[in-house]
Write an enzyme that holds these catalytic residues in place. Structure first.
Site, PDB file in Angstrom:
ATOM      1  N   SER A  52       0.930  -1.192   0.036  1.00 19.84           N
ATOM      2  CA  SER A  52       0.124   0.154  -0.217  1.00 19.84           C
ATOM      3  C   SER A  52       0.931   1.343   0.335  1.00 19.84           C
ATOM      4  CB  SER A  52      -1.115   0.043   1.303  1.00 19.84           C
ATOM      5  OG  SER A  52      -0.091  -0.128   2.372  1.00 19.84           O
ATOM      6  N   ASP A 337      -3.845   7.849   8.792  1.00 20.25           N
ATOM      7  CA  ASP A 337      -4.548   7.000   8.988  1.00 20.25           C
ATOM      8  C   ASP A 337      -3.500   6.310  10.453  1.00 20.25           C
ATOM      9  OD1 ASP A 337      -3.647   4.962   7.903  1.00 20.25           O
ATOM     10  OD2 ASP A 337      -4.323   4.478   6.590  1.00 20.25           O
ATOM     11  N   HIS A 340      -1.429   4.716   7.630  1.00 25.17           N
ATOM     12  CA  HIS A 340      -0.239   5.071   6.525  1.00 25.17           C
ATOM     13  C   HIS A 340      -0.090   6.903   7.320  1.00 25.17           C
ATOM     14  CE1 HIS A 340      -2.567   1.719   5.433  1.00 25.17           C
ATOM     15  NE2 HIS A 340      -1.558   1.309   4.357  1.00 25.17           N
TER      16      HIS A 340
END
Length: 363
Positions: A52, A337, A340
């Site tokens: 990610s 978040d 991340h």
């Protein structure tokens, strides 16, 4: 018109990476010099693999719950659109590609709306929740590295139609390959699932991941890679999610130590591989960048290092983040978040990567 647009992109890149905050915090990133060196070295583009941290939306097209194609992700992206990037804006590889002069964003290979010609200079095969360990990707039904490399082969076939056999071979040879993963191998696999814990101690698992990385690099080299950047693992114990689960107000050593160990061993193995395979290589230090931002937030203009902008900021990421945003000034936060980083933190990481690429690959 073309020259004016190129000049505009250069100015934009320099503003992004050389603004007063970043210039003072991390030193100067000379985009003009990097572009000259890239041209001198015939750098043809950026090919991205990983999780990610560098997935611009490939997971949007997979049967997995690990997606970020909904608000508040993408809040500060162009036109405020969620794309699948797990951040409020762009990813490090987006900034790297722009600084090299190719594209403001790196497109996702699986995006059906992207035309083959749009993939000529930058493309990502990365898949959120993936890792060096194939089991990590299998647990969440995302793309393991071997599958990402299969898609690379499909990409090469597409490019042959545009560039021909010789042109495509040269393009792959002169591209900068970027690998960024490892976080999920610990957070979603080793520390959560029992299988690997029964097989390996933490240090044995670190060694196993390095073995996997070596396997992947050798396969990339077999396909044609000659220039490689491996981005290290972040300080897992500094993530809001980990601190919440461990009920800690400070970074957790239990999670930081294996991340640091993996980075050290990857860096050492990369140097050996580079000599063995005649690669030009560089190691991107994400760990040090985030630890410095967490320990010295004022240096970067941050005020919040322990919480993200989503929900409570302590545990939400992915689906639990949907529609939730609580912070007013994103530029003051290290994390978007609970896992991340924000776009601003990713800019800092991108600057570190670019400086390393300049000195070790282009220099």
């Amino acid at each position: 018109m073309v020259l004016m647009r190129a000049a505009g992109l250069m100015i934009m890149s320099m503003a992004i990476l050389l603004g007063s905050t970043f210039g003072a915090a991390i030193g100067i990133v000379n985009v003009g010099q990097i572009r000259k060196l890239a041209a001198k070295n015939n750098v043809s583009g950026v090919l991205v693999f990983g999780d990610s941290s560098v997935d611009p939306g490939n997971n949007n097209h997979l049967a997995t719950t690990f997606k970020g194609n909904f608000p508040p992700y993408g809040k500060d992206f162009f036109r405020g659109q969620p794309t699948g990037r797990f951040s409020n804006g762009r990813l490090p590889t987006d900034f790297v590609a722009e600084a090299l002069g190719y594209s403001e964003v790196v497109p996702a290979f699986l995006d059906p709306n992207v035309k083959p010609k749009d993939l000529l200079r930058a493309v990502s095969f990365a898949s959120a929740a993936s890792g060096y360990d194939d089991l990590t990707a299998n647990l969440t039904n995302v793309l393991p590295v071997w599958k990402q490399l299969e898609y690379l082969k499909h990409y090469i076939m597409r490019m042959r139609r545009l560039e021909g056999e010789r042109g495509t071979k040269e393009m792959i040879k002169n591209a900068i390959f970027v690998i960024s993963m490892g976080t999920n191998d610990f957070l979603q696999n080793y520390f959560l699932e029992p299988k690997r814990q029964k097989q390996f101690t933490v240090q044995q698992y670190v060694d196993y991941l390095v073995t996997c990385m070596i396997r992947d690099v050798k396969e990339m080299h077999r396909i044609g890679a000659t220039r490689l950047v491996v981005v290290g693992v972040p300080p897992l114990g500094c993530m809001p999610l980990v601190k919440t689960v461990m009920d800690s107000t400070v970074c957790v050593d239990k999670y930081n130590m294996p991340a640091h160990s993996l980075n050290t061993k990857i860096k050492n193995s990369l140097a050996t591989l580079a000599e063995e395979l005649k690669l030009k290589s560089a190691f991107g230090d994400v760990y040090g960048a985030i630890v410095d931002a967490v320990n010295n937030p004022k240096k970067y203009g941050f005020t919040e290092t322990s919480k993200g902008c989503c929900g409570t900021g302590t545990y939400e990421y992915g689906d639990t983040c949907k529609g939730q945003i609580t912070c007013k000034d994103h530029s003051k936060y290290v994390f978007w978040d609970a896992v991340h980083p924000t776009e601003k933190m990713y800019q800092i990481i991108a600057a570190n990567i670019l400086n390393t690429v300049q000195s070790q690959i282009l220099g």
